[in-house]
Each structure stands twice: as C-alpha cells, then as structure tokens.
Design a protein around this motif. Structure first.
Motif, PDB file in Angstrom:
ATOM      1  N   SER A  13     -11.362  -8.275 -30.750  1.00  0.00           N
ATOM      2  CA  SER A  13     -11.761  -8.211 -29.345  1.00  0.00           C
ATOM      3  C   SER A  13     -12.761  -9.310 -29.009  1.00  0.00           C
ATOM      4  O   SER A  13     -12.674  -9.952 -27.961  1.00  0.00           O
ATOM      5  N   SER A  14     -13.705  -9.530 -29.906  1.00  0.00           N
ATOM      6  CA  SER A  14     -14.708 -10.576 -29.683  1.00  0.00           C
ATOM      7  C   SER A  14     -14.056 -11.951 -29.647  1.00  0.00           C
ATOM      8  O   SER A  14     -14.409 -12.810 -28.830  1.00  0.00           O
ATOM      9  N   LYS A  15     -13.078 -12.138 -30.525  1.00  0.00           N
ATOM     10  CA  LYS A  15     -12.380 -13.415 -30.570  1.00  0.00           C
ATOM     11  C   LYS A  15     -11.594 -13.649 -29.282  1.00  0.00           C
ATOM     12  O   LYS A  15     -11.586 -14.757 -28.728  1.00  0.00           O
ATOM     13  N   GLU A  65     -12.232 -12.312 -26.348  1.00  0.00           N
ATOM     14  CA  GLU A  65     -13.181 -12.523 -25.259  1.00  0.00           C
ATOM     15  C   GLU A  65     -13.721 -13.946 -25.277  1.00  0.00           C
ATOM     16  O   GLU A  65     -13.864 -14.590 -24.232  1.00  0.00           O
TER      17      GLU A  65
END
Length: 246
Positions: free
Chosen positions: A56-58, A60
């Motif tokens: 998810s961080s990637k 985003e």
C-alpha cells in the motif's frame, strides 16, 4: 516477526511431529505441537499484514510521484487558447474536460479562462488547476464524468426553456388564428356563391377577363368598362409634297 522466524517454527513443528510418530501418547509433545501450529498461524498473519502495508505504501508513493510528474508537466506545458485539457471545477473540486478560451496573467503566474465541455460558463484557473488529457481520453466522456449544474446555471437553463416555450406557443397561436381566418373566409365565399354573389378569385375564375379574340386586350371584371376594342391596322401611306422654296 519475519520469514526466518516462520521457517524456524516450521522446522520445530516437523521435529515434534517426528517425535510424536514414535510416542503418539506423549502429552507434552501434543501440547507443544498445538502451540507451534498456533504460533505459525500468527506469524503468517503478521507477515501478510506487513506485506500488505508495504504494498500500500509503495502504491501511494507511486501515485504521488505520478501526480507530481503530471503537475510538473502541466506547469511546464505552454498552454494556448483553443487547447483542450482537464480542469478542476471550483464547485466540487473534481476534474472535467474543458477548453482554454484565453490566456492571461504574467509569465510566472499564468491565468487561464476555460470553458467546460457541454457548458457555456467560463471559469478562471491557474496552472495547477489544469492538466493534459489522459492518453486514452475519448471525445465523448461517460455520463458519470459530467459535473452537476450550479444553481445559477439551472436557473439560466430554465429561463431559456420557458422563453422557447413561449415562442412556440405564440407561433402556434398565430398559425391557429390564420387558419381560422382562412376557414371563415372560405365559408363566407361559399355562402356568397349560393346567394348568387360572384366573388372573383374564389370560385376558380380570375378577376382578369380576356375576349375570345386572341388579339383583344384585357379587361377587369367589375370595373364598369367593357372590353377595349382592337384598332384595325392600316398601312401607312407617304404623300409627296412639293417644297415651294425649291
């Protein structure tokens, strides 16, 4: 917890399983096997959560990078009147297809007058509020991308609608009045014919009457004058006259 811990627990479980095969009634081994299985499940769940959070961080970060890239591209692009773009509508903050009507402001702070497609109102935006159309953009956007009309636009559309309706009503009333007059005149003409009153131009005859002689002149019915006669054509004779001064 990481994958190395998970591998350790799995090795330990296999060793306990092997020991239980030799001593299946050993309560300590049975309890240890149960604890290891529970620990393995918890470790797997924790690893899955970590991977999901990282993914998810990637995503985003990738989205922010793409947005920044698009923003930079929009800022660096030289826009001109007539260019098509996506513009942010101040009413709801969403992006809609638009056309640049005019360009103003300074070189450092450009101001664009844009017209949203399908609408007549204009809006002033800056460089951060417009961006290029996506590569897969189609001329006809789905209905879901169309923005809602503002209160003023709704009122203007209703006003024009009522104005057009009044024009149509006036035309229809005028056509009806003309038709009624025509029908009334036709009834009057028919009644007049029954009473023996001849109305030229109504019963199929012309108000202009010509004699049987094709060389005759035209007379007007009801003028009180008869047909104009045909003057006989004679041959002009020249007479020779002596000049007394000769």
């Amino acid at each position: 917890m990481d994958k190395s811990d998970l591998e350790t627990y799995q090795v330990q479980l296999s060793q306990v399983e092997l020991a239980l095969s030799a001593d299946p009634e050993n309560t300590e081994l049975i309890s240890l096997r149960s604890e290891l299985k529970e620990l393995i499940e918890l470790t797997q769940a924790a690893i899955a959560q970590q991977e999901a959070a990282a993914s998810s961080s990637k995503a985003e970060a990738s989205k922010k990078a793409a947005s920044a890239s698009a923003s930079n591209a929009s800022s660096s692009k030289v826009w001109s009147a007539g260019d098509e773009c996506l513009a942010k509508y101040s009413g709801d903050g969403q992006w809609y297809p638009a056309r640049i009507a005019s360009v103003g402001g300074s070189a450092e702070n450009r101001v664009y007058s844009i017209v949203f497609k399908g609408y007549n109102n204009t809006e002033l935006v800056n460089s951060s509020q417009i961006k290029p159309l996506p590569p897969n953009y189609k001329a006809e956007m789905p209905a879901s991308t169309k923005r809602k009309l503002s209160k003023e636009e709704e009122e203007e559309r209703e006003r024009k609608k009522r104005k057009n309706e009044k024009k149509l009503e006036a035309k229809a009333a005028k056509a009806k009045e003309q038709q009624e007059k025509q029908q009334s005149w036709q009834k009057f003409a028919k009644k007049s014919e029954k009473k023996g009153i001849h109305i030229a131009g109504v019963s199929g005859t012309s108000i202009f009457k010509t004699p049987d002689n094709p060389l005759g002149k035209v007379g007007v019915t009801g003028s009180g004058k008869g047909m104009t006669g045909v003057a006989p054509r004679t041959k002009h004779k020249f007479e020779i006259v002596d000049d007394p001064n000769a």
